[in-house]
Design a protein around this motif. Sequence first.
Motif, PDB file in Angstrom:
ATOM      1  N   ILE A 133      73.947 -34.131  71.737  1.00 23.15           N
ATOM      2  CA  ILE A 133      74.789 -35.324  71.870  1.00 23.15           C
ATOM      3  C   ILE A 133      75.617 -35.498  70.610  1.00 23.15           C
ATOM      4  O   ILE A 133      75.095 -35.442  69.498  1.00 23.15           O
ATOM      5  CB  ILE A 133      73.926 -36.564  72.159  1.00 23.15           C
ATOM      6  CG1 ILE A 133      73.275 -36.406  73.535  1.00 23.15           C
ATOM      7  CG2 ILE A 133      74.756 -37.835  72.095  1.00 23.15           C
ATOM      8  CD1 ILE A 133      72.359 -37.525  73.928  1.00 23.15           C
ATOM      9  N   ASP A 134      76.909 -35.726  70.811  1.00 21.55           N
ATOM     10  CA  ASP A 134      77.838 -35.936  69.703  1.00 21.55           C
ATOM     11  C   ASP A 134      77.853 -37.402  69.293  1.00 21.55           C
ATOM     12  O   ASP A 134      77.791 -37.725  68.119  1.00 21.55           O
ATOM     13  CB  ASP A 134      79.229 -35.462  70.110  1.00 21.55           C
ATOM     14  CG  ASP A 134      80.190 -35.365  68.945  1.00 21.55           C
ATOM     15  OD1 ASP A 134      79.722 -35.090  67.828  1.00 21.55           O
ATOM     16  OD2 ASP A 134      81.393 -35.541  69.155  1.00 21.55           O
TER      17      ASP A 134
ATOM     18  N   SER B 243      85.893 -35.965  81.561  1.00 24.33           N
ATOM     19  CA  SER B 243      85.310 -37.296  81.417  1.00 24.33           C
ATOM     20  C   SER B 243      84.895 -37.794  82.789  1.00 24.33           C
ATOM     21  O   SER B 243      85.668 -37.698  83.746  1.00 24.33           O
ATOM     22  CB  SER B 243      86.321 -38.266  80.808  1.00 24.33           C
ATOM     23  OG  SER B 243      86.709 -37.834  79.535  1.00 24.33           O
ATOM     24  N   ARG B 244      83.687 -38.326  82.885  1.00 26.01           N
ATOM     25  CA  ARG B 244      83.158 -38.785  84.161  1.00 26.01           C
ATOM     26  C   ARG B 244      82.531 -40.161  84.016  1.00 26.01           C
ATOM     27  O   ARG B 244      82.080 -40.546  82.946  1.00 26.01           O
ATOM     28  CB  ARG B 244      82.079 -37.833  84.683  1.00 26.01           C
ATOM     29  CG  ARG B 244      82.553 -36.433  84.868  1.00 26.01           C
ATOM     30  CD  ARG B 244      83.412 -36.302  86.101  1.00 26.01           C
ATOM     31  NE  ARG B 244      83.989 -34.967  86.136  1.00 26.01           N
ATOM     32  CZ  ARG B 244      85.275 -34.733  86.241  1.00 26.01           C
ATOM     33  NH1 ARG B 244      86.122 -35.721  86.344  1.00 26.01           N
ATOM     34  NH2 ARG B 244      85.738 -33.507  86.263  1.00 26.01           N
ATOM     35  N   LYS B 245      82.475 -40.876  85.134  1.00 23.62           N
ATOM     36  CA  LYS B 245      81.791 -42.155  85.194  1.00 23.62           C
ATOM     37  C   LYS B 245      80.583 -41.966  86.092  1.00 23.62           C
ATOM     38  O   LYS B 245      80.723 -41.517  87.231  1.00 23.62           O
ATOM     39  CB  LYS B 245      82.718 -43.225  85.743  1.00 23.62           C
ATOM     40  CG  LYS B 245      82.161 -44.606  85.612  1.00 23.62           C
ATOM     41  CD  LYS B 245      83.247 -45.638  85.718  1.00 23.62           C
ATOM     42  CE  LYS B 245      82.657 -46.982  85.404  1.00 23.62           C
ATOM     43  NZ  LYS B 245      83.646 -48.002  85.297  1.00 23.62           N
TER      44      LYS B 245
ATOM     45  N   ILE C 135      78.662 -41.790  76.411  1.00 23.17           N
ATOM     46  CA  ILE C 135      77.976 -40.704  75.707  1.00 23.17           C
ATOM     47  C   ILE C 135      78.887 -39.484  75.677  1.00 23.17           C
ATOM     48  O   ILE C 135      79.416 -39.076  76.719  1.00 23.17           O
ATOM     49  CB  ILE C 135      76.649 -40.347  76.405  1.00 23.17           C
ATOM     50  CG1 ILE C 135      75.719 -41.560  76.401  1.00 23.17           C
ATOM     51  CG2 ILE C 135      75.985 -39.141  75.723  1.00 23.17           C
ATOM     52  CD1 ILE C 135      74.427 -41.353  77.161  1.00 23.17           C
ATOM     53  N   SER C 136      79.086 -38.942  74.492  1.00 20.66           N
ATOM     54  CA  SER C 136      79.870 -37.713  74.324  1.00 20.66           C
ATOM     55  C   SER C 136      78.929 -36.603  73.882  1.00 20.66           C
ATOM     56  O   SER C 136      78.080 -36.810  73.013  1.00 20.66           O
ATOM     57  CB  SER C 136      80.960 -37.904  73.270  1.00 20.66           C
ATOM     58  OG  SER C 136      81.868 -38.896  73.679  1.00 20.66           O
TER      59      SER C 136
ATOM     60  N   LYS D 250      82.322 -33.639  79.254  1.00 13.55           N
ATOM     61  CA  LYS D 250      81.934 -33.711  77.840  1.00 13.55           C
ATOM     62  C   LYS D 250      81.708 -35.157  77.448  1.00 13.55           C
ATOM     63  O   LYS D 250      81.091 -35.443  76.434  1.00 13.55           O
ATOM     64  CB  LYS D 250      83.002 -33.091  76.935  1.00 13.55           C
ATOM     65  CG  LYS D 250      82.923 -31.567  76.890  1.00 13.55           C
ATOM     66  CD  LYS D 250      83.859 -30.998  75.873  1.00 13.55           C
ATOM     67  CE  LYS D 250      83.320 -31.250  74.483  1.00 13.55           C
ATOM     68  NZ  LYS D 250      84.107 -30.608  73.438  1.00 13.55           N
ATOM     69  N   THR D 251      82.234 -36.080  78.269  1.00 19.14           N
ATOM     70  CA  THR D 251      82.067 -37.512  78.028  1.00 19.14           C
ATOM     71  C   THR D 251      81.680 -38.170  79.344  1.00 19.14           C
ATOM     72  O   THR D 251      82.262 -37.882  80.382  1.00 19.14           O
ATOM     73  CB  THR D 251      83.381 -38.134  77.514  1.00 19.14           C
ATOM     74  OG1 THR D 251      83.805 -37.423  76.351  1.00 19.14           O
ATOM     75  CG2 THR D 251      83.202 -39.596  77.176  1.00 19.14           C
TER      76      THR D 251
END
Length: 76
Positions: free
Chosen positions: A3-4, A19-21, A35-36, A54-55
């Motif tokens: 986790i970044d 990027s996803r929800k 979370i990235s 990635k996010t």
Amino acid sequence: MPIDSIELSSKDFEIDDLSRKLSPLGKMEAHNLIISVKKEYVLTGLYGLRKRFKTIALHVDEPKAFKEKMELALEK
């Protein structure tokens, strides 16, 4: 999964190629955590749909406690 960053946020979230929800209701449900991760992963959703990310934005009941526990776990 490295986790970044973990960010407490309900700001608008731009969904793009990575990027996803994480919500069955999509844009209709608010998120409070973003979370990235450091590298690209694949999310398998309903009906086996696979999407790269990635996010990821999601809603948790106690976001501050979740973030604190995640950060402690990541230190180990």
